[in-house]
Write an enzyme that holds these catalytic residues in place. Sequence first.
Site, PDB file in Angstrom:
ATOM      1  N   ASP A   1      30.825  40.331  27.647  1.00  0.00           N
ATOM      2  CA  ASP A   1      30.056  41.251  28.480  1.00  0.00           C
ATOM      3  C   ASP A   1      30.492  40.986  29.913  1.00  0.00           C
ATOM      4  O   ASP A   1      30.144  39.953  30.494  1.00  0.00           O
ATOM      5  CB  ASP A   1      28.552  41.005  28.316  1.00  0.00           C
ATOM      6  CG  ASP A   1      27.695  41.905  29.198  1.00  0.00           C
ATOM      7  OD1 ASP A   1      28.253  42.663  30.021  1.00  0.00           O
ATOM      8  OD2 ASP A   1      26.459  41.849  29.067  1.00  0.00           O
TER       9      ASP A   1
ATOM     10  N   TYR B   1      30.251  56.505  40.261  1.00  0.00           N
ATOM     11  CA  TYR B   1      31.514  56.266  39.569  1.00  0.00           C
ATOM     12  C   TYR B   1      32.689  56.355  40.552  1.00  0.00           C
ATOM     13  O   TYR B   1      33.586  55.515  40.535  1.00  0.00           O
ATOM     14  CB  TYR B   1      31.688  57.280  38.447  1.00  0.00           C
ATOM     15  CG  TYR B   1      32.935  57.063  37.624  1.00  0.00           C
ATOM     16  CD1 TYR B   1      33.072  55.942  36.817  1.00  0.00           C
ATOM     17  CD2 TYR B   1      33.984  57.982  37.657  1.00  0.00           C
ATOM     18  CE1 TYR B   1      34.216  55.738  36.069  1.00  0.00           C
ATOM     19  CE2 TYR B   1      35.128  57.784  36.909  1.00  0.00           C
ATOM     20  CZ  TYR B   1      35.241  56.663  36.112  1.00  0.00           C
ATOM     21  OH  TYR B   1      36.378  56.451  35.375  1.00  0.00           O
TER      22      TYR B   1
ATOM     23  N   ARG C   1      39.460  36.853  38.537  1.00  0.00           N
ATOM     24  CA  ARG C   1      39.342  35.515  39.130  1.00  0.00           C
ATOM     25  C   ARG C   1      39.423  34.431  38.058  1.00  0.00           C
ATOM     26  O   ARG C   1      40.094  33.402  38.242  1.00  0.00           O
ATOM     27  CB  ARG C   1      38.019  35.384  39.887  1.00  0.00           C
ATOM     28  CG  ARG C   1      37.820  34.000  40.519  1.00  0.00           C
ATOM     29  CD  ARG C   1      36.495  33.867  41.224  1.00  0.00           C
ATOM     30  NE  ARG C   1      36.445  34.703  42.411  1.00  0.00           N
ATOM     31  CZ  ARG C   1      35.660  35.778  42.540  1.00  0.00           C
ATOM     32  NH1 ARG C   1      34.868  36.130  41.532  1.00  0.00           N
ATOM     33  NH2 ARG C   1      35.662  36.469  43.645  1.00  0.00           N
TER      34      ARG C   1
ATOM     35  N   LYS D   1      35.477  53.346  41.459  1.00  0.00           N
ATOM     36  CA  LYS D   1      36.911  53.443  41.237  1.00  0.00           C
ATOM     37  C   LYS D   1      37.709  53.379  42.541  1.00  0.00           C
ATOM     38  O   LYS D   1      38.850  52.917  42.549  1.00  0.00           O
ATOM     39  CB  LYS D   1      37.233  54.702  40.435  1.00  0.00           C
ATOM     40  CG  LYS D   1      36.729  54.628  38.999  1.00  0.00           C
ATOM     41  CD  LYS D   1      37.290  53.409  38.266  1.00  0.00           C
ATOM     42  CE  LYS D   1      36.869  53.342  36.819  1.00  0.00           C
ATOM     43  NZ  LYS D   1      37.437  52.183  36.101  1.00  0.00           N
TER      44      LYS D   1
ATOM     45  N   VAL E   1      40.500  62.044  29.832  1.00  0.00           N
ATOM     46  CA  VAL E   1      40.920  61.430  28.575  1.00  0.00           C
ATOM     47  C   VAL E   1      39.774  61.577  27.585  1.00  0.00           C
ATOM     48  O   VAL E   1      38.622  61.259  27.906  1.00  0.00           O
ATOM     49  CB  VAL E   1      41.257  59.939  28.755  1.00  0.00           C
ATOM     50  CG1 VAL E   1      41.777  59.350  27.448  1.00  0.00           C
ATOM     51  CG2 VAL E   1      42.267  59.742  29.875  1.00  0.00           C
TER      52      VAL E   1
END
Length: 245
Positions: free
Chosen positions: A53, A144, A114, A148, A177
């Site tokens: 998660d 959103y 990281r 991005k 998509v």
Amino acid sequence: MPALEGKSAVVTGASSGIGAATAQALAREGARVVGGARRTDRIATPVTPIELDVTDAKSCESFVKAAVEELSGIDILVNAAGLALGRDLFDASSEEDERVVLETNVNGLIRMTRLCLPHLRDSGHIVNLGSVAGRQAYEKGSLYVTSKFAVRGFTYALREDLLGRPIHITTVDPGLVETDFSRVRFRGDEDIARKVYEGVEAMQPEDIADCVLFAVTRPPHVNVDELVVKALAQSSGGRILRTEN
């Protein structure tokens, strides 16, 4: 010999959509692949499933530890986990949705990078799944779009910080998509989700997986900074030419 023979890869969001297609594509090219997702039962062989998660720091730490033990190091990291929630004007969106979207798409991606970076071998490759939404804003997608744009900015900033080290970094920015993306965005409303893909030949997850494969199989001295790919009938995140039924 397959192009990625002897390589090891980690793919987040590997239970569906672009993440699943990418994990399988890397495996077909000879890589040993660990796929991370909350729904590990949906990760198909030969990809090795490990629960993940990306919004949970402890889950990410446990995942990376297990993945490194399984693979003995990482050559390719694909940060494909991501989502959107709702298509609302900003003042109709909620802080809870904001937290989930930013924690998944931005903080989760940064966190996984990281944690994996110390285990990335020389000539390794980090691929971040962005979106055309991170290049040009569209209405009713502020959370959103914000996430991005952040992914794209982080990718370029990381490229600056790692310049001089033998690590490749790419962002792949897809347009429309056909995946479960819209089903999640519209909270399981199948009718609304289906309409997103009506009247247009959308791209498939395998199309984006091909782009990832292209980036990670270039010669060592080449870095593909970004790949932007849209359906032919799409010119921007908010403009799609649809046929009449």
